[in-house]
Design an enzyme around this catalytic site. Sequence first.
Site, PDB file in Angstrom:
ATOM      1  CB  ALA A  47     -39.359 -69.251-101.586  1.00 57.51           C
ATOM      2  N   GLY A  49     -38.310 -74.477-105.144  1.00 55.41           N
ATOM      3  CA  GLY A  49     -38.483 -74.602-106.592  1.00 55.41           C
ATOM      4  C   GLY A  49     -38.668 -73.232-107.213  1.00 55.41           C
ATOM      5  CE  LYS A  50     -39.701 -73.924-113.363  1.00 57.02           C
ATOM      6  NZ  LYS A  50     -40.475 -74.438-114.511  1.00 57.02           N
ATOM      7  CG  ASP A 136     -49.499 -69.632 -99.142  1.00 60.57           C
ATOM      8  OD1 ASP A 136     -49.123 -70.421 -98.258  1.00 60.57           O
ATOM      9  OD2 ASP A 136     -50.326 -69.947-100.031  1.00 60.57           O
ATOM     10  CB  ILE A 137     -43.601 -67.269-100.667  1.00 61.59           C
ATOM     11  CG1 ILE A 137     -42.491 -66.260-100.993  1.00 61.59           C
ATOM     12  CG2 ILE A 137     -43.686 -68.312-101.771  1.00 61.59           C
ATOM     13  CD1 ILE A 137     -42.055 -65.381 -99.878  1.00 61.59           C
ATOM     14  CD  GLU A 228     -57.197 -73.859 -97.495  1.00 60.80           C
ATOM     15  OE1 GLU A 228     -56.634 -72.758 -97.627  1.00 60.80           O
ATOM     16  OE2 GLU A 228     -57.944 -74.356 -98.369  1.00 60.80           O
TER      17      GLU A 228
HETATM   18  N1  UDP Z   1     -44.570 -73.789-102.215  1.00 62.25           N
HETATM   19  C1  UDP Z   1     -43.273 -73.679-102.666  1.00 62.25           C
HETATM   20  N2  UDP Z   1     -42.915 -74.330-103.823  1.00 62.25           N
HETATM   21  C2  UDP Z   1     -43.779 -75.084-104.551  1.00 62.25           C
HETATM   22  C3  UDP Z   1     -45.122 -75.184-104.089  1.00 62.25           C
HETATM   23  C4  UDP Z   1     -45.492 -74.514-102.921  1.00 62.25           C
HETATM   24  O1  UDP Z   1     -42.449 -73.012-102.055  1.00 62.25           O
HETATM   25  O2  UDP Z   1     -43.381 -75.629-105.584  1.00 62.25           O
HETATM   26  C5  UDP Z   1     -44.957 -73.109-100.944  1.00 62.25           C
HETATM   27  C6  UDP Z   1     -45.066 -71.603-101.108  1.00 62.25           C
HETATM   28  O3  UDP Z   1     -44.701 -70.995 -99.901  1.00 62.25           O
HETATM   29  C7  UDP Z   1     -46.548 -71.392-101.384  1.00 62.25           C
HETATM   30  C8  UDP Z   1     -47.143 -72.460-100.482  1.00 62.25           C
HETATM   31  O4  UDP Z   1     -46.227 -73.551-100.512  1.00 62.25           O
HETATM   32  O5  UDP Z   1     -46.945 -70.079-101.049  1.00 62.25           O
HETATM   33  C9  UDP Z   1     -48.539 -72.924-100.865  1.00 62.25           C
HETATM   34  O6  UDP Z   1     -48.547 -73.515-102.150  1.00 62.25           O
HETATM   35  P1  UDP Z   1     -49.453 -72.977-103.343  1.00 62.25           P
HETATM   36  O7  UDP Z   1     -49.268 -71.515-103.506  1.00 62.25           O
HETATM   37  O8  UDP Z   1     -49.231 -73.814-104.540  1.00 62.25           O
HETATM   38  O9  UDP Z   1     -50.879 -73.259-102.819  1.00 62.25           O
HETATM   39  P2  UDP Z   1     -52.193 -72.517-103.323  1.00 62.25           P
HETATM   40  O10 UDP Z   1     -52.398 -71.448-102.280  1.00 62.25           O
HETATM   41  O11 UDP Z   1     -51.976 -71.960-104.674  1.00 62.25           O
HETATM   42  O12 UDP Z   1     -53.205 -73.621-103.274  1.00 62.25           O
END
Ligand code: UDP
Length: 279
Positions: A47, A49-50, A136-137, A228
């Site tokens: 986790a 940034g935001k 993912d968080i 991924e």
């Molecule tokens: N993440 C984070 N801060 C960010 C962008 C990503 O902590 O500013 C981490 C977070 O754990 C998130 C993971 O990276 O669950 C995957 O990124 P994101 O959710 O943007 O990918 P998506 O699944 O939406 O393509």
Amino acid sequence: LLFFIRTDVASVSPWSAPIIWEGNFDSTLIDSIYKQQNLTIATTVFALGKYTRFVKDFLESAEQHYFVGFRVHYYLFTDQPESVPEVKMGENRSLTVQNVPSLNRWQDISMSRMEKLENLIENELVNEADYIFCLDIDTKFYGRWGAETLGRLVGVIHPWFFDAPRSQFTYERRPESKAYIPVEEGDYYYAGAAFGGSLEDVHHLTKTCREQLNIDAANSIEAVWQEESHLNKYFLLNKPSKLLSPEYMWRDINEKAAQIKIVRFTNVPKNYAEVRPNP
Ligand code: UDP
């Protein structure tokens, strides 16, 4: 004893790995088998940034649904340890917070997880955990995620592609990238948002993906879906021993599909422009 397997979904892969779907296992029986093994499940989330806003719901819902009754050790990597909320943990459950530097690009945050996981397994988890899941968080649990998911190498079928033909899978298609998969290859499209397995297998996975990401970076190429894409290449060459249905990584709690009888774990909708550090 009568036990019926669903016929509306595949319950094994072509290499005979089970695919876990609601209705195809007896959770009480599975728990009774695995409880005897006194297992510890390491669980990693990031986790930065935001994304710190997602931590509370993730942990609270995990305490309700994730490996209930088992020993779980969460490892949370964040650039803001002070922001981590107080969440009441069940018996035999703990949280370790690790401080990591912030990064400017969401792609780098996402990709850098492979190296962090490789190091965590190498330096801290040996003799501390039996299995690891890397999640993912920006997610939340709504149903059981339990011992039925344990295996040597575990991938989750991506919720947008479980019903799609291979030609639509968003693999990396440029031969210049180490994540390249030719159009006539590929088994499933796997989610980067959840994978796991034994420490040894996930260590090999994270190490390999980290090496391939580094080679791509040195060649100034970034795979279309970052880590991924590399995970999908890894799973093409190293077949998962168990596959989880998209019940274990769904699109959104409000989305429906005929095959999805229960949403166990799902993405939380987010405003990308608002939560990401860069467009
Ligand atoms: N993440 C984070 N801060 C960010 C962008 C990503 O902590 O500013 C981490 C977070 O754990 C998130 C993971 O990276 O669950 C995957 O990124 P994101 O959710 O943007 O990918 P998506 O699944 O939406 O393509």
